[in-house]
Motif scaffolding. Structure first.
Motif, PDB file in Angstrom:
ATOM      1  N   THR A  26      -5.189 -10.861  -1.314  1.00 52.14           N
ATOM      2  CA  THR A  26      -4.496 -10.866  -2.473  1.00 52.14           C
ATOM      3  C   THR A  26      -5.569 -11.901  -3.263  1.00 52.14           C
ATOM      4  O   THR A  26      -6.275 -12.906  -3.181  1.00 52.14           O
ATOM      5  CB  THR A  26      -3.098 -10.655  -2.683  1.00 52.14           C
ATOM      6  OG1 THR A  26      -3.034 -12.244  -2.195  1.00 52.14           O
ATOM      7  CG2 THR A  26      -2.945  -9.821  -1.784  1.00 52.14           C
TER       8      THR A  26
ATOM      9  N   SER B 241      -2.181   4.934  -0.010  1.00 53.57           N
ATOM     10  CA  SER B 241      -1.296   4.012   0.045  1.00 53.57           C
ATOM     11  C   SER B 241      -2.340   2.853   0.574  1.00 53.57           C
ATOM     12  O   SER B 241      -2.915   2.357   0.080  1.00 53.57           O
ATOM     13  CB  SER B 241      -0.423   4.514   1.446  1.00 53.57           C
ATOM     14  OG  SER B 241      -1.221   3.844   2.433  1.00 53.57           O
ATOM     15  N   ARG B 242      -0.811   2.143  -0.300  1.00 51.81           N
ATOM     16  CA  ARG B 242      -1.122   0.717  -0.521  1.00 51.81           C
ATOM     17  C   ARG B 242       0.124  -0.161  -0.336  1.00 51.81           C
ATOM     18  O   ARG B 242       1.604   0.295   0.183  1.00 51.81           O
ATOM     19  CB  ARG B 242      -1.448   0.454  -2.162  1.00 51.81           C
ATOM     20  CG  ARG B 242      -2.324   1.245  -2.803  1.00 51.81           C
ATOM     21  CD  ARG B 242      -2.830   1.055  -4.019  1.00 51.81           C
ATOM     22  NE  ARG B 242      -1.446   0.968  -4.745  1.00 51.81           N
ATOM     23  CZ  ARG B 242      -1.426  -0.006  -5.883  1.00 51.81           C
ATOM     24  NH1 ARG B 242      -2.076  -0.877  -6.828  1.00 51.81           N
ATOM     25  NH2 ARG B 242      -0.142   0.947  -6.947  1.00 51.81           N
ATOM     26  N   SER B 243      -0.566  -1.575   0.342  1.00 48.80           N
ATOM     27  CA  SER B 243       0.500  -2.166   0.695  1.00 48.80           C
ATOM     28  C   SER B 243       0.151  -4.185   0.803  1.00 48.80           C
ATOM     29  O   SER B 243      -0.986  -3.664   1.253  1.00 48.80           O
ATOM     30  CB  SER B 243       1.079  -2.037   2.247  1.00 48.80           C
ATOM     31  OG  SER B 243       2.244  -2.492   2.606  1.00 48.80           O
ATOM     32  N   ARG B 244       1.146  -4.315   0.737  1.00 49.81           N
ATOM     33  CA  ARG B 244       1.076  -5.972   1.091  1.00 49.81           C
ATOM     34  C   ARG B 244       1.529  -6.332   2.044  1.00 49.81           C
ATOM     35  O   ARG B 244       2.220  -5.761   2.530  1.00 49.81           O
ATOM     36  CB  ARG B 244       1.240  -6.846  -0.105  1.00 49.81           C
ATOM     37  CG  ARG B 244       0.143  -6.513  -1.292  1.00 49.81           C
ATOM     38  CD  ARG B 244       0.773  -7.748  -2.446  1.00 49.81           C
ATOM     39  NE  ARG B 244       0.115  -7.475  -3.361  1.00 49.81           N
ATOM     40  CZ  ARG B 244      -0.079  -8.472  -4.298  1.00 49.81           C
ATOM     41  NH1 ARG B 244       0.437  -9.757  -4.883  1.00 49.81           N
ATOM     42  NH2 ARG B 244      -0.581  -8.685  -5.646  1.00 49.81           N
TER      43      ARG B 244
ATOM     44  N   TRP C 257     -10.579   2.788   5.197  1.00 47.69           N
ATOM     45  CA  TRP C 257      -9.267   1.586   5.031  1.00 47.69           C
ATOM     46  C   TRP C 257      -9.447   0.374   4.619  1.00 47.69           C
ATOM     47  O   TRP C 257     -11.047  -0.209   5.576  1.00 47.69           O
ATOM     48  CB  TRP C 257      -8.525   1.742   5.879  1.00 47.69           C
ATOM     49  CG  TRP C 257      -8.507   1.312   7.203  1.00 47.69           C
ATOM     50  CD1 TRP C 257      -9.304   1.093   8.802  1.00 47.69           C
ATOM     51  CD2 TRP C 257      -7.921   0.035   7.636  1.00 47.69           C
ATOM     52  NE1 TRP C 257      -9.078  -0.293   8.701  1.00 47.69           N
ATOM     53  CE2 TRP C 257      -8.561  -1.384   8.550  1.00 47.69           C
ATOM     54  CE3 TRP C 257      -7.383  -0.810   5.977  1.00 47.69           C
ATOM     55  CZ2 TRP C 257      -8.300  -2.215   8.753  1.00 47.69           C
ATOM     56  CZ3 TRP C 257      -6.810  -2.589   6.984  1.00 47.69           C
ATOM     57  CH2 TRP C 257      -7.886  -2.507   8.206  1.00 47.69           C
TER      58      TRP C 257
END
Length: 308
Positions: free
Chosen positions: A294, A246-249, A289
């Protein structure tokens, strides 16, 4: 939406309880005879017993509901202590209720509240990496000994037999691993591998030479991870359902990021201890993880620093 409704419900309940408690404090009599006294206390103790048994059952299976049940059990223990003391106050044997609350009920409630997560994860030792640790990990004997301990605790003699290393090398390496908290010695004299989370040291806490050693260590780790991801990317179509990601900001403070990391490690430890040995239904998985600024955020911080 549901979260907001629950928060509103909690706020309303807390607000309503204030005048209700004030009303009870003014209107309730100082004493009252209850016909169901025995049933009330026996039922309460049965509920407490069932919660303790349920917490034990869930804890042995490392089920996430164990912490909720332990919290409920701690609440009942607190209620038990409160009512025992208040209802027996002034009686000839009130000392017994006070002693039971102070020695058993309240301490047990605190243990259940504080140790709930450790019941699931077993806890993971944290150790700030040092240059000595890096030099220790570079020794071939370190990897050999840790591999020998993967099958379980072992004596020095057993480690020597499994690795073929000289006794002096084994003992010296074990001492170093013990200092870095990678292993511990059990009461029976056997050595046990300890799961550990290595924390990156602050650069200012290291000498220039040690800083270079530690940075080289992390550079090597990053290179290994890059190679691993390149291999996984080439093979991902063959993994079928055995690959997840999964990816998230998100916006986090440094303290929140540290808490996130600790909770992740607890989750890893919880699942890492489900199977002591491979079975026909298990596979060895590489679990990772990463969290880092960014590109846009990093460039913004650099630009802000340059403007000062």
């Amino acid at each position: 939406m549901i979260r907001r409704l629950l928060l509103v419900l909690l706020a309303v309940c807390a607000a309503v309880l204030l005048p209700w408690t004030t009303y009870l404090g003014r209107t309730l009599p100082a004493s009252h005879q209850a016909d169901g006294w025995r049933v009330a206390w026996v039922g309460f103790d049965i509920a407490l017993m069932l919660l303790l048994a349920c917490a034990l059952w869930l804890g042995r299976r490392r089920h996430r509901m164990a912490t909720s049940v332990m919290t409920a059990t701690a609440a009942l223990l607190g209620c038990d202590a409160w009512f025992d003391i208040v209802l027996d106050w002034g009686a000839p044997d009130d000392w017994a209720s006070i002693a039971m609350a102070c020695v058993v009920e309240i301490p047990l409630a605190v243990v259940l509240l504080v140790s709930g997560r450790q019941l699931l994860s077993g806890g993971m030792a944290r150790h700030t990496l040092t240059a000595e640790d890096v030099r220790l990990q570079r020794r071939p004997s370190t990897a050999q000994i840790l591999e020998a301990l993967e099958d379980g605790p072992a004596t020095v003699e057993a480690i020597i037999e499994l690795t073929g290393l000289q006794p002096s090398v084994v003992e010296e390496t074990l001492r170093g691993l013990r200092r870095s908290r990678h292993v511990r010695r059990s009461r029976g004299g056997r050595w046990v591998a300890v799961p550990i989370s290595l924390q990156r040291p602050a650069a200012e806490s290291l000498s220039p030479e040690d800083r270079q050693t530690v940075e080289a260590f992390y550079d090597g780790k990053i290179l290994q991870e890059t190679e691993l991801f390149e291999w996984a990317a080439a093979q991902h179509s063959e993994f079928a359902d055995w690959v997840k990601g999964s990816r998230s900001r998100m916006l986090l403070t440094e303290r929140e990021l540290i808490r996130f990391d600790r909770e992740y490690l607890d989750l890893v430890m919880r699942y890492a201890q489900l199977h002591a040995a491979p079975t026909g239904q298990t596979r060895e998985l590489a679990v990772r993880w990463y969290a880092f600024p960014t590109r846009e955020d990093h460039e913004r911080v650099l630009a802000a620093g340059a403007d000062r």
